[in-house]
Motif scaffolding. Sequence first.
Motif, PDB file in Angstrom:
ATOM      1  N   MET A  30       0.831  -1.200   0.000  1.00 39.93           N
ATOM      2  CA  MET A  30       0.000   0.000   0.000  1.00 39.93           C
ATOM      3  C   MET A  30       0.871   1.258   0.000  1.00 39.93           C
ATOM      4  O   MET A  30       0.562   2.238  -0.695  1.00 39.93           O
ATOM      5  CB  MET A  30      -0.933  -0.023   1.209  1.00 39.93           C
ATOM      6  N   LEU A  31       1.959   1.246   0.765  1.00 39.16           N
ATOM      7  CA  LEU A  31       2.867   2.393   0.775  1.00 39.16           C
ATOM      8  C   LEU A  31       3.531   2.577  -0.588  1.00 39.16           C
ATOM      9  O   LEU A  31       3.659   3.693  -1.089  1.00 39.16           O
ATOM     10  CB  LEU A  31       3.928   2.212   1.860  1.00 39.16           C
ATOM     11  N   ALA A  33       2.358   1.579  -3.520  1.00 44.75           N
ATOM     12  CA  ALA A  33       1.356   2.050  -4.482  1.00 44.75           C
ATOM     13  C   ALA A  33       1.054   3.527  -4.279  1.00 44.75           C
ATOM     14  O   ALA A  33       0.877   4.283  -5.246  1.00 44.75           O
ATOM     15  CB  ALA A  33       0.081   1.221  -4.349  1.00 44.75           C
ATOM     16  N   ALA A  34       0.993   3.965  -3.020  1.00 45.02           N
ATOM     17  CA  ALA A  34       0.695   5.369  -2.749  1.00 45.02           C
ATOM     18  C   ALA A  34       1.837   6.281  -3.195  1.00 45.02           C
ATOM     19  O   ALA A  34       1.607   7.333  -3.801  1.00 45.02           O
ATOM     20  CB  ALA A  34       0.420   5.559  -1.255  1.00 45.02           C
ATOM     21  N   LEU A  35       3.080   5.871  -2.924  1.00 45.66           N
ATOM     22  CA  LEU A  35       4.229   6.726  -3.216  1.00 45.66           C
ATOM     23  C   LEU A  35       4.567   6.765  -4.698  1.00 45.66           C
ATOM     24  O   LEU A  35       5.006   7.808  -5.210  1.00 45.66           O
ATOM     25  CB  LEU A  35       5.450   6.253  -2.417  1.00 45.66           C
ATOM     26  N   ILE A  38      -0.270   6.374  -6.833  1.00 47.62           N
ATOM     27  CA  ILE A  38      -1.426   7.234  -6.544  1.00 47.62           C
ATOM     28  C   ILE A  38      -1.008   8.698  -6.438  1.00 47.62           C
ATOM     29  O   ILE A  38      -1.578   9.570  -7.109  1.00 47.62           O
ATOM     30  CB  ILE A  38      -2.111   6.764  -5.251  1.00 47.62           C
ATOM     31  N   ILE A  39      -0.009   8.987  -5.602  1.00 48.16           N
ATOM     32  CA  ILE A  39       0.408  10.393  -5.413  1.00 48.16           C
ATOM     33  C   ILE A  39       0.966  10.990  -6.705  1.00 48.16           C
ATOM     34  O   ILE A  39       0.590  12.115  -7.078  1.00 48.16           O
ATOM     35  CB  ILE A  39       1.417  10.490  -4.248  1.00 48.16           C
ATOM     36  N   THR A  41       0.188  10.197  -9.753  1.00 48.87           N
ATOM     37  CA  THR A  41      -0.941  10.373 -10.670  1.00 48.87           C
ATOM     38  C   THR A  41      -1.746  11.613 -10.301  1.00 48.87           C
ATOM     39  O   THR A  41      -2.120  12.411 -11.174  1.00 48.87           O
ATOM     40  CB  THR A  41      -1.841   9.123 -10.647  1.00 48.87           C
ATOM     41  N   TYR A  43      -0.630  14.162  -8.705  1.00 39.44           N
ATOM     42  CA  TYR A  43       0.236  15.313  -8.988  1.00 39.44           C
ATOM     43  C   TYR A  43       0.166  15.689 -10.471  1.00 39.44           C
ATOM     44  O   TYR A  43       0.112  16.876 -10.828  1.00 39.44           O
ATOM     45  CB  TYR A  43       1.671  14.969  -8.592  1.00 39.44           C
TER      46      TYR A  43
END
Length: 297
Positions: A30-31, A33-35, A38-39, A41, A43
């Motif tokens: 999850m970390l 994918a987020a770093l 997701i973040i 994208t 941005y």
Amino acid sequence: MASISTTARPPSMAISGKRFIDWLGVLPFMLFAALFLIIPTLYLIVGAFLTPDGRFTLQNIVDLFTPTILSAYWISIRVSVASALGGALIGFFLAWAVVLGGLPPWVRSTLMTFSGVASNFAGVPLAFAFIATLGRTGLVTIFLREWFGFNLYSTGFNLLSFFGLTITYMYFQIPLMVLILTPALDGIKKEWREAASILGASNAQYWRMVAFPILWPSLLGTTLLLFANAFGAIATAYALTGSSLNIVPILLYAQIRGDVLHNANLGYALALGMIVITGLSNFLYLVLRMRAERWQK
């Protein structure tokens, strides 16, 4: 004699502890994918609607419809469609041969091993391999000219072109098709063929009326996945053609990192367009895959 009393943990506490451990196990993913997904994208999406000084604008989206950028999208779509269709067609027959063709088991294991490696072989090494093989001084080019008197480049072939890039992409598209489609072919039950034979269906009728309708969602879904896989590739194309072929990933790289073209926010808009196209393709792939899995249960 003193008695020892033991207290058992309530089942709810045991379940809660197990769930905590389960969530802890997926926390690194999850970390990650987020770093890295997701973040970035989010941005890009926000940056596509901003000017370099941080003000809101729609000009970046409007600039996507300029002839140069539309041409880049069109070339990228053509390369992606051509390599996806070629990879899907050849990959299907390869997977069919090893699953349903009656070949020795070692052929399947060899092909699957090679496919697992080749589907991840891309970027600069793949570009160098094709230049060393099919370039103007490549091994195959020289072999054909010296031994058979056939000049490959006199036919109009050019590795640094649309056709050359499509062939290069198919090197990793075909193995990916084999890896994804093989489980779908394994899911075809022998009872279906036997039932069709009992009812008097020929082999062609079985494939046309039974097998292909079941495999169609998997075939179409995997082809869409191959399209998205090729549409977002940049390392192979940049190492092979440089800036001679105007595709979207190379144009995006030039806008964000280039010395001549430098408009990061327009680059974010280009990336947003790529996200929309590949996201739609992947969404349709997931829908078709769920339908295929429902048929094979």
